[in-house]
Scaffold this active site. Structure first.
Site, PDB file in Angstrom:
ATOM      1  N   GLU A 197       0.850  -1.190   0.000  1.00 15.34           N
ATOM      2  CA  GLU A 197       0.000   0.000   0.000  1.00 15.34           C
ATOM      3  C   GLU A 197       0.886   1.240   0.000  1.00 15.34           C
ATOM      4  O   GLU A 197       2.089   1.172   0.256  1.00 15.34           O
ATOM      5  CB  GLU A 197      -0.964  -0.011   1.188  1.00 15.34           C
ATOM      6  CG  GLU A 197      -2.046  -1.074   1.051  1.00 15.34           C
ATOM      7  CD  GLU A 197      -3.210  -0.867   1.995  1.00 15.34           C
ATOM      8  OE1 GLU A 197      -3.183   0.097   2.778  1.00 15.34           O
ATOM      9  OE2 GLU A 197      -4.154  -1.681   1.947  1.00 15.34           O
TER      10      GLU A 197
ATOM     11  N   HIS B 225      -9.097  11.224   2.772  1.00 15.60           N
ATOM     12  CA  HIS B 225      -8.725  10.164   1.832  1.00 15.60           C
ATOM     13  C   HIS B 225      -8.800  10.739   0.414  1.00 15.60           C
ATOM     14  O   HIS B 225      -9.763  11.415   0.061  1.00 15.60           O
ATOM     15  CB  HIS B 225      -9.660   8.962   1.950  1.00 15.60           C
ATOM     16  CG  HIS B 225      -9.085   7.710   1.385  1.00 15.60           C
ATOM     17  ND1 HIS B 225      -8.988   7.487   0.031  1.00 15.60           N
ATOM     18  CD2 HIS B 225      -8.563   6.616   1.978  1.00 15.60           C
ATOM     19  CE1 HIS B 225      -8.434   6.305  -0.178  1.00 15.60           C
ATOM     20  NE2 HIS B 225      -8.154   5.757   0.991  1.00 15.60           N
TER      21      HIS B 225
ATOM     22  N   ARG C 120      -0.920  10.204   1.902  1.00 16.98           N
ATOM     23  CA  ARG C 120      -2.310  10.538   1.603  1.00 16.98           C
ATOM     24  C   ARG C 120      -2.584  12.041   1.565  1.00 16.98           C
ATOM     25  O   ARG C 120      -3.385  12.502   0.760  1.00 16.98           O
ATOM     26  CB  ARG C 120      -3.232   9.873   2.633  1.00 16.98           C
ATOM     27  CG  ARG C 120      -3.438   8.394   2.390  1.00 16.98           C
ATOM     28  CD  ARG C 120      -4.355   7.802   3.439  1.00 16.98           C
ATOM     29  NE  ARG C 120      -4.644   6.403   3.132  1.00 16.98           N
ATOM     30  CZ  ARG C 120      -5.347   5.600   3.941  1.00 16.98           C
ATOM     31  NH1 ARG C 120      -5.815   6.070   5.093  1.00 16.98           N
ATOM     32  NH2 ARG C 120      -5.576   4.348   3.603  1.00 16.98           N
TER      33      ARG C 120
ATOM     34  N   HIS D  45     -11.638  11.272   6.327  1.00 11.00           N
ATOM     35  CA  HIS D  45     -11.480   9.825   6.461  1.00 11.00           C
ATOM     36  C   HIS D  45     -11.083   9.367   7.855  1.00 11.00           C
ATOM     37  O   HIS D  45     -11.666   8.437   8.391  1.00 11.00           O
ATOM     38  CB  HIS D  45     -10.440   9.349   5.447  1.00 11.00           C
ATOM     39  CG  HIS D  45     -10.232   7.876   5.389  1.00 11.00           C
ATOM     40  ND1 HIS D  45     -11.244   6.998   5.058  1.00 11.00           N
ATOM     41  CD2 HIS D  45      -9.123   7.109   5.617  1.00 11.00           C
ATOM     42  CE1 HIS D  45     -10.773   5.751   5.071  1.00 11.00           C
ATOM     43  NE2 HIS D  45      -9.499   5.796   5.425  1.00 11.00           N
TER      44      HIS D  45
ATOM     45  N   ARG E 227      -1.730   9.750   8.759  1.00 12.81           N
ATOM     46  CA  ARG E 227      -1.706   8.312   9.054  1.00 12.81           C
ATOM     47  C   ARG E 227      -1.214   7.492   7.867  1.00 12.81           C
ATOM     48  O   ARG E 227      -1.663   7.688   6.741  1.00 12.81           O
ATOM     49  CB  ARG E 227      -3.107   7.829   9.445  1.00 12.81           C
ATOM     50  CG  ARG E 227      -3.166   6.335   9.781  1.00 12.81           C
ATOM     51  CD  ARG E 227      -4.539   5.935  10.257  1.00 12.81           C
ATOM     52  NE  ARG E 227      -5.534   5.942   9.198  1.00 12.81           N
ATOM     53  CZ  ARG E 227      -5.742   4.936   8.349  1.00 12.81           C
ATOM     54  NH1 ARG E 227      -4.989   3.849   8.387  1.00 12.81           N
ATOM     55  NH2 ARG E 227      -6.701   5.029   7.439  1.00 12.81           N
TER      56      ARG E 227
END
Length: 549
Positions: A149, A269, A315, A374, A409
């Protein structure tokens, strides 16, 4: 700036009251209240129950699986023995890089060190023990499948298709339901924490039952806040409707005088599916990990214009890229068509099914996207063992500011953080001395009256909260906007308190929590002058126009 500049242990020692209370004898029954049934709440409850506590597990939803954890798509971090790049140090480095080095190093090390063993203990249990055995994806030889990811330097993510949260939540909540020492209260709305007269010790909760009856519940070992984050206070959010993302834990803590920190770091997000007049649907990070490309309205790939890692950048960077590109070109789209329909639908069946219901093919069509609130990187301030600044009050999961995430995060750390700190809190609460013998009164909130008009007024106010937070404390912020946001939110908190005092019900409790949490986020943002991570502050004339969605 709400990022704490000294160790949490020092902060807590400075703020924990020293007033004396009557303590339990070793023979007294011990109990714990856990608010929230996601990974953090369920793992807390299971560990505490295994340590001998009688646990009351509370959900505002009708089902025990009504929680944010259920909707996590991507996966959970484990340890990949076949990847030479995977280690405690590499994971720690990835977390800090994503968090723009605002992280608490001790918390990051705790997660990276304890994480794999907690996954094994709680989620990969064999036999008939008290925990769960999650059906993660495996290869033909029975080995766990790992994937990559964004911003990870190793393939260390295990998953169940593209709905890992469902698999984990189904399994771990089932374990909680069958445990003889855990009692589950559904459709139960906690409205305030019960404190002793000096407001220094948490003794329990005041709540509304499913039938809207006011009740009070006490606990010897206190209360755990594990009710999720606050993404739902924004106009565009990937979070489910309901109490799971309205900042209830932050709101409860704030009203009780518990410290919060890093609330300005709200993660947006980058890729939520945009379909007019529909809720935003999360398009997993794993799509980009598998090679999906971001394109503008003209079909041009744009992610590398903003960062060398392109789609796999942190992100906050990708979210601002999508936001700016949408504002300038009229749209942003996620493209995985080069993988083909068969492969894409097999790898991402829930996303594929959702698109198919709307006449789209994941392997043939570009997916229109928009950033959406998010995840809450900050929260209720805790030390490394989940203690807050109020005695007998703990926090875990997205509700807590453990220090792991810093300013942003890293993907797939959320479920792991909930697991690690949930387990820790359950054990710490069980070992605490406990408080008993306090005289407490029942809560007598006003629950009688005509709800029709109040409900409509509450719903309208909640929409105002969401629009204000999106416009003034959103993806890109200005000093003027944040000041105005604080002023607006202060007025809305007063309105929400008036509604709740006039009639205590689910809807007035929801807007009261949302407004209170929104004000705390707005104040934290206004006070932090450093533009970093998800807290992006620009000059008034540099602000990109709001995304028209």
């Amino acid at each position: 700036m709400h990022h704490l500049n000294r160790p949490l242990s020092q902060f807590l020692r400075a703020t924990l009251p020293t007033t004396s209370h009557r303590f339990l004898s070793s023979s007294s029954p011990k109990s714990l209240i856990v608010i929230g049934t996601g990974v953090a709440g369920s793992s807390t409850a299971l560990k505490a129950a295994e340590e001998g506590l009688d646990v009351t597990l509370i959900s505002a939803g009708e089902a025990i699986t009504d929680c944010n954890s259920y909707w996590a798509q991507g996966g959970i971090i484990y340890r990949n023995p076949s990847d030479p790049n995977d280690s405690v140090s590499s994971l720690s480095s990835d977390i800090k890089t994503a968090g723009v080095h605002l992280n608490d190093s001790a918390a990051v090390l705790k997660l990276a060190t304890e994480g794999p063993s907690k996954v094994e203990e709680f989620l990969l249990q064999e036999g008939d023990g008290p925990y769960a055995n999650v059906p993660f994806d495996r290869d033909e030889d029975g080995n766990l499948k790992f994937c990559l990811e964004a911003s990870h330097s190793a393939t260390r993510i295990i998953h169940w298709q593209d709905w890992t949260g469902k698999a984990i939540t189904d399994s771990i909540t089932s374990a909680a339901l069958r445990h003889p020492k855990i009692t589950f209260l559904q459709s139960t709305v906690v409205v305030d924490l019960l404190l002793d007269p000096s407001r220094s010790v948490c003794l329990g909760v005041h709540y509304l039952t499913q039938a809207n009856v006011p009740k009070t519940l006490t606990s010897t070992q206190g209360v755990v806040l594990a009710g999720g984050g606050l993404g739902g206070i924004y106009q565009h959010s990937t979070n489910p409707l309901g109490f799971n993302a309205l900042g209830s834990s932050v709101s409860l803590a704030s009203r009780a005088g518990a410290a919060t920190s890093d609330l300005e770091y709200v993660q947006f997000h980058p890729t939520a599916l945009y379909i007019p007049n529909e809720p935003r649907f999360l398009l997993s990070e794993a799509l980009r990990g598998e090679g999906a490309v971001l394109r503008d309205a003209n079909g041009r790939a744009f992610a590398k214009d903003f960062h060398p890692l392109g789609e796999l950048a942190p992100r906050d960077v990708v979210a601002r890229a999508v936001y700016e590109t949408t504002s300038k070109t009229g749209g942003a789209f996620l493209d995985i068509t080069h993988r083909g329909s068969e492969w894409a639908s097999n790898r991402f069946p829930s996303i594929s099914g959702y698109l198919k219901e709307r006449g789209m093919d994941i392997g043939k069509d570009l997916m229109p996207t928009v950033p959406a609130a998010h995840y809450t990187c900050g929260g209720v301030s805790t030390d490394l063992e989940g203690r807050t600044s109020v005695r007998n009050l703990y926090a875990a999961g997205e509700a807590a500011r453990t220090g792991v995430h810093g300013g942003n995060r890293l993907a797939s750390t959320s479920l792991l953080e909930g697991l690690v700190w949930g387990s820790t809190v359950g054990e710490v609460a069980a070992m605490a001395e406990g408080v008993g013998g306090e005289e407490v009164g029942e809560w007598n909130g006003n629950t009688e009256g005509d709800t029709g008009g109040v409900v409509k007024e509450s719903e309208r106010l909640l929409e105002r909260v969401r629009k204000t937070m999106w416009d003034k404390v959103g993806i890109v912020r200005t000093e003027g906007g944040m000041r105005s946001g604080v002023d607006d939110m202060e007025g809305m908190v007063k309105e929400a308190e008036r509604l709740f005092e006039g009639l205590a019900c689910r809807e007035t409790a929801m807007v009261r929590d949302a407004a209170t949490a929104g004000l705390e986020v707005a104040k934290a943002a206004r006070e932090n002058k450093e533009s970093k991570g998800t807290h992006c502050v620009v000059k008034e004339d540099e602000a990109v126009g709001a995304v028209a969605v």
